[in-house]
Design a protein around this motif. Structure first.
Motif, PDB file in Angstrom:
ATOM      1  N   ARG A  34       0.859  -1.190   0.000  1.00  0.00           N
ATOM      2  CA  ARG A  34       0.000   0.000   0.000  1.00  0.00           C
ATOM      3  C   ARG A  34       0.888   1.230   0.000  1.00  0.00           C
ATOM      4  NH1 ARG A  34      -3.819   0.067   5.104  1.00  0.00           N
ATOM      5  NH2 ARG A  34      -4.558   1.991   4.101  1.00  0.00           N
ATOM      6  N   LEU A  35       0.496   2.233  -0.744  1.00  0.00           N
ATOM      7  CA  LEU A  35       1.189   3.510  -0.729  1.00  0.00           C
ATOM      8  C   LEU A  35       0.240   4.554  -0.167  1.00  0.00           C
ATOM      9  CD1 LEU A  35       3.556   5.353  -1.375  1.00  0.00           C
ATOM     10  CD2 LEU A  35       2.683   5.561  -3.717  1.00  0.00           C
ATOM     11  N   ILE A  36       0.653   5.181   0.938  1.00  0.00           N
ATOM     12  CA  ILE A  36      -0.197   6.154   1.621  1.00  0.00           C
ATOM     13  C   ILE A  36       0.528   7.487   1.656  1.00  0.00           C
ATOM     14  CG2 ILE A  36      -1.386   6.702   3.776  1.00  0.00           C
ATOM     15  CD1 ILE A  36      -1.328   3.711   4.440  1.00  0.00           C
ATOM     16  N   LEU A  37      -0.056   8.496   1.041  1.00  0.00           N
ATOM     17  CA  LEU A  37       0.471   9.853   1.119  1.00  0.00           C
ATOM     18  C   LEU A  37      -0.276  10.590   2.221  1.00  0.00           C
ATOM     19  CD1 LEU A  37       0.668  10.724  -2.693  1.00  0.00           C
ATOM     20  CD2 LEU A  37       2.417   9.696  -1.245  1.00  0.00           C
ATOM     21  N   PHE A  38       0.448  11.263   3.101  1.00  0.00           N
ATOM     22  CA  PHE A  38      -0.221  11.915   4.226  1.00  0.00           C
ATOM     23  C   PHE A  38       0.455  13.237   4.554  1.00  0.00           C
ATOM     24  CE2 PHE A  38       3.269   9.715   6.170  1.00  0.00           C
ATOM     25  CZ  PHE A  38       3.577  10.390   7.341  1.00  0.00           C
ATOM     26  N   ASP A  39      -0.242  14.038   5.351  1.00  0.00           N
ATOM     27  CA  ASP A  39       0.236  15.352   5.782  1.00  0.00           C
ATOM     28  C   ASP A  39       0.812  15.199   7.188  1.00  0.00           C
ATOM     29  OD1 ASP A  39       0.638  17.921   6.638  1.00  0.00           O
ATOM     30  OD2 ASP A  39      -1.357  18.664   6.103  1.00  0.00           O
ATOM     31  N   CYS A  40       2.146  15.179   7.292  1.00  0.00           N
ATOM     32  CA  CYS A  40       2.741  14.903   8.602  1.00  0.00           C
ATOM     33  C   CYS A  40       2.713  16.122   9.518  1.00  0.00           C
ATOM     34  CB  CYS A  40       4.155  14.358   8.462  1.00  0.00           C
ATOM     35  SG  CYS A  40       5.250  15.324   7.444  1.00  0.00           S
ATOM     36  N   SER A  41       2.269  17.277   9.018  1.00  0.00           N
ATOM     37  CA  SER A  41       2.069  18.404   9.926  1.00  0.00           C
ATOM     38  C   SER A  41       0.788  18.235  10.735  1.00  0.00           C
ATOM     39  CB  SER A  41       2.026  19.716   9.146  1.00  0.00           C
ATOM     40  OG  SER A  41       0.860  19.788   8.348  1.00  0.00           O
TER      41      SER A  41
ATOM     42  N   LEU B 216       8.537  16.655  12.653  1.00  0.00           N
ATOM     43  CA  LEU B 216       7.125  16.833  12.987  1.00  0.00           C
ATOM     44  C   LEU B 216       6.531  15.594  13.646  1.00  0.00           C
ATOM     45  CD1 LEU B 216       5.982  18.640   9.718  1.00  0.00           C
ATOM     46  CD2 LEU B 216       6.322  19.681  11.961  1.00  0.00           C
ATOM     47  N   ILE B 217       6.919  14.423  13.180  1.00  0.00           N
ATOM     48  CA  ILE B 217       6.274  13.212  13.714  1.00  0.00           C
ATOM     49  C   ILE B 217       7.258  12.273  14.402  1.00  0.00           C
ATOM     50  CG2 ILE B 217       4.444  13.310  11.990  1.00  0.00           C
ATOM     51  CD1 ILE B 217       5.803  10.976  10.564  1.00  0.00           C
ATOM     52  N   ARG B 218       8.540  12.669  14.516  1.00  0.00           N
ATOM     53  CA  ARG B 218       9.510  11.794  15.183  1.00  0.00           C
ATOM     54  C   ARG B 218       9.102  11.455  16.616  1.00  0.00           C
ATOM     55  NH1 ARG B 218      13.773  14.797  14.871  1.00  0.00           N
ATOM     56  NH2 ARG B 218      14.475  14.035  12.850  1.00  0.00           N
ATOM     57  N   PRO B 219       8.625  12.433  17.425  1.00  0.00           N
ATOM     58  CA  PRO B 219       8.211  12.058  18.789  1.00  0.00           C
ATOM     59  C   PRO B 219       7.100  11.012  18.803  1.00  0.00           C
ATOM     60  CG  PRO B 219       8.471  14.436  18.605  1.00  0.00           C
ATOM     61  CD  PRO B 219       8.551  13.892  17.222  1.00  0.00           C
ATOM     62  N   ALA B 220       6.141  11.141  17.887  1.00  0.00           N
ATOM     63  CA  ALA B 220       5.053  10.165  17.838  1.00  0.00           C
ATOM     64  C   ALA B 220       5.571   8.792  17.431  1.00  0.00           C
ATOM     65  CB  ALA B 220       3.976  10.638  16.867  1.00  0.00           C
ATOM     66  N   LEU B 221       6.466   8.754  16.446  1.00  0.00           N
ATOM     67  CA  LEU B 221       7.015   7.472  16.009  1.00  0.00           C
ATOM     68  C   LEU B 221       7.817   6.805  17.124  1.00  0.00           C
ATOM     69  CD1 LEU B 221       8.124   8.415  12.376  1.00  0.00           C
ATOM     70  CD2 LEU B 221       6.312   6.809  13.017  1.00  0.00           C
TER      71      LEU B 221
END
Length: 767
Positions: free
Chosen positions: A571-578, A599-604
């Motif tokens: 699956r290829l998912i394009l998303f807005d990481c902001s 932007l999303i490193r803390p969540a990961l």
């Protein structure tokens, strides 16, 4: 009576040692040579050896010096002497590489394409270097004897023989030990000449200096300090100038004689110049032979002033380093004037090496090591003279050094001292010829044979062209990786299979154009580490979703993503990481670029994602990629939330799993709340997830709505973390204010989806 008996026994032992002393230097040399010869078969040909042997053999047979390798040819010729009468060795002058003066490909043709006895040739050349190393020990002993008597000479010789750094290079076909030998010989004779300026010694010092200059270009760094040393001792007068000029003229004539008294124009000059080839190669070397260097995890193309000081501190055995520093400090304080010829040239050499920032390896410091051996021997003598406590200390330091030697042999090249964690941690400090020079290829061949590996990708830092074509001496079913041409190679996401990568390439140096070529493997645990220098990995075949941050730009296009991940992509998912990130079912990779990662490193990290690729050396961080791997991404959604309400499913489409605050909600400061969701059914229309800071009557004080992933890409079972930035958190809030969250359709009247209870939101109190 007891005291008298003990005294007699001590005198008897000392007398026995004195009787043995004349034989001890010979014994040390014999043991040294035996150990060196025994270690030769344990090491595969290293990076520079075949170029040095080729240059020497071609020069001996033809007198042609067209193959510039960055050094004068004297030591090359000495190493190649045993090969000269061997009729089996064919030099393929018909190869295009010879006409092109290619110092890399022509040696490959000689050793690996022409059916020459390659390993026998290397062994013969290495034996010659072992003999030069033995001569170096003898000169160190003689110099030490002149300075402080026979016991100091013997101690200096012993320290040299136990030094793993000297031993490592005293059996490899390079110019390093030869240059150290000729320079130490020059210093010894120069010291004698300073004390007894006889004509015979004038000629002798000139001959020795000429041999040194013909051994390695950096030997010229000793010339000015040596001249200053004798001028300091003799004072400036016509006789002094005449003697010095005579010695320098003899040195120049010696070097010129080795080049056959060559006299021809160069660089377009209209008149002939002595030693034209010497000067042309020197200029070529200065202009071209500069490589990226690695120090303490960083790669630099400009070099570092700290490189050689760190190399000395990390690779010199601690007992030798401690003795040398202590001995040198006391020695210089008490007699710096009388022994200026001993310490000024090597210290000046070290200073220039540091300032020049040509950071290739510790081996370039070999010319200064005899000074360390002499200073260390002097310190040992001082300790030994201080009765029993001093003798115990001296014995302990020698035992420590001997233990270093026994534990590292025959892998002397990989030695690092205890201050940096020993040899197993050496790669964290230095690579290249300090650790990995291609010497462990035999271990890779054995590993492949034992594991019955049918194909393995190889990036080998060595002279054997593994992966370019089959090499009979090393039957490895190799497929090439950079720096050799490697069609189809994807460094961001390598294909499944076995990989063997030299640690120098793994850290991003040598001839790699991109220091992050093997960044993917720097984040993996190897299956095996062969000889501390070749890291073996196995990349399994995996499939999963690839989530690519498309906003903020820049990001890879869809076609590039599919090309890189190939059949691994389901699956290829394009998303807005902001605005957050999707959590697809099963295995997921997150491909980010530049500031997107922040932007999303803390969540990961909170989710437990593993960083599997990054580009710390990218010149423009805005274009640096990072790749994270997350197993069971959707299953981790519920555990991510800090606060988990009772099940709340809106319209049978999405269930709120909880929320968390990622920034402190303080008046006047930016605030953000994250809501966590699970998709229960395919979303039939575009929707938006809302978060409102609402007054008790429902009036929205702050609004943050959105969806970070296209609605038609999300599938049942996926998770979702939605970021709700609130701007500045309001300073004034009415009593009873609370957060409300839910989702609504974007089309038409923007109707909200409802809970089974009929409510169209879930509320939770402010923290």
């Amino acid at each position: 009576m007891t005291h008298l008996s003990t005294s007699c026994e001590s005198r008897s032992r000392l007398a026995g040692l004195k009787r043995m002393r004349p034989a001890l230097p010979l014994l040390i040399i014999l043991v040294f040579v035996w150990a060196q010869l025994a270690a030769i078969p344990c090491e595969a040909p290293t990076v520079d050896e075949q170029a040095h042997l080729t240059r020497g053999l071609v020069w001996l047979r033809t007198g042609d010096l067209r193959l510039y390798i960055g050094h004068p040819p004297l030591i090359n010729a000495l190493a190649a002497l045993p090969l000269l009468p061997d009729a089996r060795i064919r030099l393929p002058f018909e190869e295009p590489a010879w006409q092109a003066r290619d110092w890399i490909e022509f040696p490959i043709s000689i050793f690996w394409k022409s059916r020459n006895p390659a390993l026998t040739m290397f062994a013969a050349g290495r034996i010659m270097i072992v003999l030069l190393g033995a001569l170096l020990l003898a000169v160190v002993c003689r110099l030490g004897t002149d300075v402080g008597g026979p016991w100091l000479g013997l101690a200096a010789m012993g320290l040299a023989a136990l030094d793993p750094n000297l031993r490592a290079h005293a059996r490899l076909v390079t110019t390093d030990v030869g240059a150290a030998l000729t320079l130490t010989l020059t210093v010894w004779l120069w010291r004698r000449w300073r004390l007894h300026p006889r004509p015979a010694l004038t000629v002798a010092v000139g001959l020795a200096l000429g041999l040194a200059i013909a051994s390695k270009y950096t030997a010229a760094l000793f010339v000015l300090p040596l001249v200053l040393a004798v001028l300091f001792a003799w004072r400036l007068n016509p006789r002094t100038l005449t003697r010095t000029a005579g010695a320098l003229a003899t040195a120049g004539l010696t070097t010129w004689a080795l080049y056959g008294f060559e006299l021809r124009p160069m660089f377009g000059l209209p008149f002939p110049v002595p030693l034209a080839t010497y000067w042309e190669e020197f200029v070529w070397t200065s202009a071209t032979l500069r490589f990226p260097s690695y120090l303490l995890g960083s790669v630099s193309r400009q070099g570092s002033f700290a490189y050689f000081p760190v190399a000395l501190l990390a690779k010199t055995p601690l007992p030798l380093l401690g003795l040398a520093v202590a001995g040198l400090a006391v020695w210089l304080r008490r007699g710096w004037r009388s022994e200026v010829v001993l310490w000024l040239p090597p210290l000046a050499f070290l200073a220039v090496a540091v300032m020049a920032r040509v950071n290739i390896g510790y081996r370039h410091l070999l010319p200064i090591l005899p000074l360390l051996y002499l200073a260390g021997a002097w310190a040992l003598g001082r300790l030994w003279s201080r009765a029993s406590a001093g003798r115990w200390a001296a014995g302990g330091l020698l035992a420590w050094l001997a233990l270093n030697t026994l534990l590292i042999y025959p892998r002397d090249l990989t030695f690092f001292n205890e201050a940096v964690g020993g040899p197993d941690n050496g790669w964290r400090v230095l690579v290249d010829s300090n650790l990995d020079w291609g010497q462990d290829l035999d271990e890779l061949a054995a590993f492949v044979r034992e594991r019955e590996i049918g194909s393995i990708y190889v990036s080998y830092f060595g002279s054997v062209p593994i992966g370019s074509f089959p090499v009979a001496e090393y039957p490895i079913p190799a497929r090439p990786l950079p720096p050799r041409p490697a069609p189809g190679w994807q460094q961001l996401f390598p294909a499944p299979g076995w990989y063997a990568i030299s640690v120098t390439h793994l850290m991003g140096v040598a001839s790699l154009t991109d220091p992050d070529t093997f960044a993917f493997f720097r984040h993996r645990r190897p299956e095996a580490v062969l000889g501390r220098t070749i890291y073996v990995y196995r990349v399994p075949a995996e499939t999963g979703a690839v989530a690519v941050c498309a906003n903020p730009p820049p990001s890879l296009g869809e076609a590039d993503v599919r090309r890189i991940f190939g059949s691994a992509l389901t699956r290829l998912i394009l998303f807005d990481c902001s605005r957050g990130l999707p959590l697809p079912r099963g295995l997921a990779w997150y491909l980010l670029r530049g500031e997107q990662a922040a932007l999303i490193r803390p969540a990961l990290k909170r989710l437990g994602a593993q960083l599997v690729y990054d580009e710390p050396h990218r010149s423009d961080p805005a274009y640096a990629y990072s790749l994270y791997r997350l197993e069971d991404a959707a299953g981790r959604a519920a555990r991510y939330a800090a606060a988990r309400p009772a099940a709340a499913t809106f319209g049978g489409l999405a269930t709120l799993l909880g929320h968390r605050y990622t920034r402190v909600l303080a008046p006047g400061r930016p605030a953000q709340v994250e809501t966590v969701w699970r998709i229960e059914a395919a979303l039939p229309e575009p929707v938006s997830f809302f978060l409102h800071l609402a007054a008790p009557d429902g009036f929205p004080l702050v609004v943050s709505d959105g969806l970070n992933t296209p609605f038609d890409v999300l599938q049942p079972g996926d998770g979702l973390i939605q970021f709700h930035p609130l701007g500045e958190y309001p300073a004034e809030r009415p009593p009873g204010a609370q957060f409300r969250t839910g989702l609504y359709a974007l089309g038409g009247a923007q109707a909200r989806y409802r809970l089974p209870s009929g409510e169209d939101f879930v509320s939770f109190p402010l923290p």
